[in-house]
Design a protein around this motif. Structure first.
Motif, PDB file in Angstrom:
ATOM      1  N   GLY A  13       0.794  -1.221   0.000  1.00 24.83           N
ATOM      2  CA  GLY A  13       0.000   0.000   0.000  1.00 24.83           C
ATOM      3  C   GLY A  13       0.824   1.268   0.000  1.00 24.83           C
ATOM      4  N   LYS A  14       2.134   1.131   0.140  1.00 26.56           N
ATOM      5  CA  LYS A  14       3.002   2.304   0.192  1.00 26.56           C
ATOM      6  C   LYS A  14       3.892   2.455  -1.030  1.00 26.56           C
ATOM      7  N   LEU A  15       4.010   1.390  -1.834  1.00 27.41           N
ATOM      8  CA  LEU A  15       4.873   1.408  -3.019  1.00 27.41           C
ATOM      9  C   LEU A  15       4.014   1.365  -4.279  1.00 27.41           C
ATOM     10  N   ASN A  16       4.639   1.662  -5.422  1.00 27.19           N
ATOM     11  CA  ASN A  16       3.894   1.541  -6.676  1.00 27.19           C
ATOM     12  C   ASN A  16       3.876   0.074  -7.112  1.00 27.19           C
ATOM     13  N   ARG A  17       3.163  -0.210  -8.208  1.00 28.27           N
ATOM     14  CA  ARG A  17       2.949  -1.599  -8.611  1.00 28.27           C
ATOM     15  C   ARG A  17       4.227  -2.318  -9.010  1.00 28.27           C
ATOM     16  N   LYS A  18       5.150  -1.626  -9.650  1.00 25.67           N
ATOM     17  CA  LYS A  18       6.404  -2.268 -10.056  1.00 25.67           C
ATOM     18  C   LYS A  18       7.285  -2.568  -8.850  1.00 25.67           C
ATOM     19  N   THR A  95      -3.302  -5.755  -7.217  1.00 28.05           N
ATOM     20  CA  THR A  95      -4.666  -5.421  -6.818  1.00 28.05           C
ATOM     21  C   THR A  95      -4.747  -5.136  -5.325  1.00 28.05           C
ATOM     22  N   LEU A  96      -4.127  -5.996  -4.518  1.00 27.14           N
ATOM     23  CA  LEU A  96      -4.129  -5.788  -3.066  1.00 27.14           C
ATOM     24  C   LEU A  96      -3.396  -4.508  -2.695  1.00 27.14           C
ATOM     25  N   ASN A  97      -2.305  -4.213  -3.383  1.00 25.09           N
ATOM     26  CA  ASN A  97      -1.551  -2.989  -3.127  1.00 25.09           C
ATOM     27  C   ASN A  97      -2.418  -1.763  -3.415  1.00 25.09           C
ATOM     28  N   THR A  98      -3.145  -1.783  -4.536  1.00 24.13           N
ATOM     29  CA  THR A  98      -4.024  -0.672  -4.897  1.00 24.13           C
ATOM     30  C   THR A  98      -5.164  -0.539  -3.894  1.00 24.13           C
ATOM     31  N   MET A  99      -5.703  -1.667  -3.466  1.00 26.13           N
ATOM     32  CA  MET A  99      -6.787  -1.634  -2.486  1.00 26.13           C
ATOM     33  C   MET A  99      -6.308  -1.034  -1.168  1.00 26.13           C
ATOM     34  N   MET A 100      -5.103  -1.379  -0.745  1.00 24.67           N
ATOM     35  CA  MET A 100      -4.553  -0.821   0.493  1.00 24.67           C
ATOM     36  C   MET A 100      -4.316   0.681   0.351  1.00 24.67           C
ATOM     37  N   LYS A 101      -3.830   1.109  -0.806  1.00 22.07           N
ATOM     38  CA  LYS A 101      -3.584   2.533  -1.048  1.00 22.07           C
ATOM     39  C   LYS A 101      -4.865   3.344  -1.005  1.00 22.07           C
ATOM     40  N   ASN A 102      -5.906   2.833  -1.676  1.00 21.94           N
ATOM     41  CA  ASN A 102      -7.150   3.572  -1.814  1.00 21.94           C
ATOM     42  C   ASN A 102      -8.148   3.308  -0.697  1.00 21.94           C
ATOM     43  N   GLY A 103      -7.880   2.313   0.130  1.00 27.07           N
ATOM     44  CA  GLY A 103      -8.793   1.979   1.210  1.00 27.07           C
ATOM     45  C   GLY A 103     -10.093   1.350   0.722  1.00 27.07           C
ATOM     46  N   THR A 104     -10.032   0.611  -0.379  1.00 26.66           N
ATOM     47  CA  THR A 104     -11.225  -0.037  -0.927  1.00 26.66           C
ATOM     48  C   THR A 104     -11.274  -1.500  -0.504  1.00 26.66           C
ATOM     49  N   TRP A 106     -12.604  -5.655  -1.533  1.00 28.24           N
ATOM     50  CA  TRP A 106     -12.565  -6.539  -2.702  1.00 28.24           C
ATOM     51  C   TRP A 106     -13.822  -6.424  -3.555  1.00 28.24           C
ATOM     52  N   GLY A 107     -14.974  -6.334  -2.987  1.00 26.31           N
ATOM     53  CA  GLY A 107     -16.217  -6.316  -3.740  1.00 26.31           C
ATOM     54  C   GLY A 107     -16.482  -5.017  -4.487  1.00 26.31           C
ATOM     55  N   GLU A 108     -15.845  -3.934  -4.094  1.00 29.25           N
ATOM     56  CA  GLU A 108     -16.054  -2.652  -4.748  1.00 29.25           C
ATOM     57  C   GLU A 108     -15.447  -2.681  -6.137  1.00 29.25           C
ATOM     58  N   LYS A 109     -16.002  -1.871  -7.035  1.00 33.69           N
ATOM     59  CA  LYS A 109     -15.518  -1.843  -8.421  1.00 33.69           C
ATOM     60  C   LYS A 109     -14.099  -1.290  -8.457  1.00 33.69           C
ATOM     61  N   SER A 110     -13.212  -2.049  -9.075  1.00 37.05           N
ATOM     62  CA  SER A 110     -11.817  -1.663  -9.198  1.00 37.05           C
ATOM     63  C   SER A 110     -11.348  -1.994 -10.606  1.00 37.05           C
ATOM     64  N   PRO A 111     -10.502  -1.157 -11.226  1.00 35.25           N
ATOM     65  CA  PRO A 111     -10.056  -1.438 -12.598  1.00 35.25           C
ATOM     66  C   PRO A 111      -9.259  -2.744 -12.714  1.00 35.25           C
ATOM     67  N   GLU A 112      -8.561  -3.157 -11.663  1.00 34.95           N
ATOM     68  CA  GLU A 112      -7.761  -4.379 -11.729  1.00 34.95           C
ATOM     69  C   GLU A 112      -8.624  -5.628 -11.754  1.00 34.95           C
ATOM     70  N   MET A 113      -9.846  -5.535 -11.198  1.00 33.36           N
ATOM     71  CA  MET A 113     -10.699  -6.711 -11.103  1.00 33.36           C
ATOM     72  C   MET A 113     -11.602  -6.880 -12.310  1.00 33.36           C
ATOM     73  N   ALA A 114     -11.512  -5.982 -13.279  1.00 38.03           N
ATOM     74  CA  ALA A 114     -12.379  -6.063 -14.457  1.00 38.03           C
ATOM     75  C   ALA A 114     -11.939  -7.168 -15.390  1.00 38.03           C
TER      76      ALA A 114
END
Length: 114
Positions: A13-18, A95-104, A106-114
């Motif tokens: 949640g603190k680093l970018n995806r790469k 996906t988990l990293n983005t969710m931790m960053k944004n505070g979302t 799993w069930g909420e709409k996320s671009p990674e889960m599309a």
């Protein structure tokens, strides 16, 4: 898996995806030198996190429709099963990293889960 990620990967949640993929050891690293071009492979990172994620993804590609669809899509493109599995692990981690960053959640709409 949740316990391992929280305890052995506190940077989630603190680093970018790469950076998070490289830290966990699921980022493809190229072997190049001059005109030599080798295969891209995963290496380095935190082995315990990678091992736990591998076992969790083995279950997820059978039960979770998002990862099952992604895994089958990669295999249909001609990827080897293990390569497709590692790609799914990376997708889960990003996906988990983005969710931790944004505070979302799993069930909420996320671009990674599309």
């Amino acid at each position: 898996m949740a316990y391992t990620l929280l305890s052995d990967l506190p940077e989630l949640g603190k680093l970018n995806r790469k950076e998070i993929a490289a830290l966990a050891g699921v980022a493809p690293m190229s072997r190049e030198s001059g005109s030599y071009t080798g295969k891209r492979r995963i290496r380095g990172g935190r082995a315990k996190v990678r091992t736990v994620m591998f076992m969790a993804m083995m279950s997820a590609i059978q039960c979770n429709p998002v990862f099952k669809r992604y895994y089958e899509h990669l295999k249909a493109q001609g990827k080897l099963p293990k390569v497709a599995l590692i790609a799914c692990m990376r997708k889960l981690l990003v996906t988990l990293n983005t969710m931790m960053k944004n505070g979302t959640r799993w069930g909420e709409k996320s671009p990674e889960m599309a």
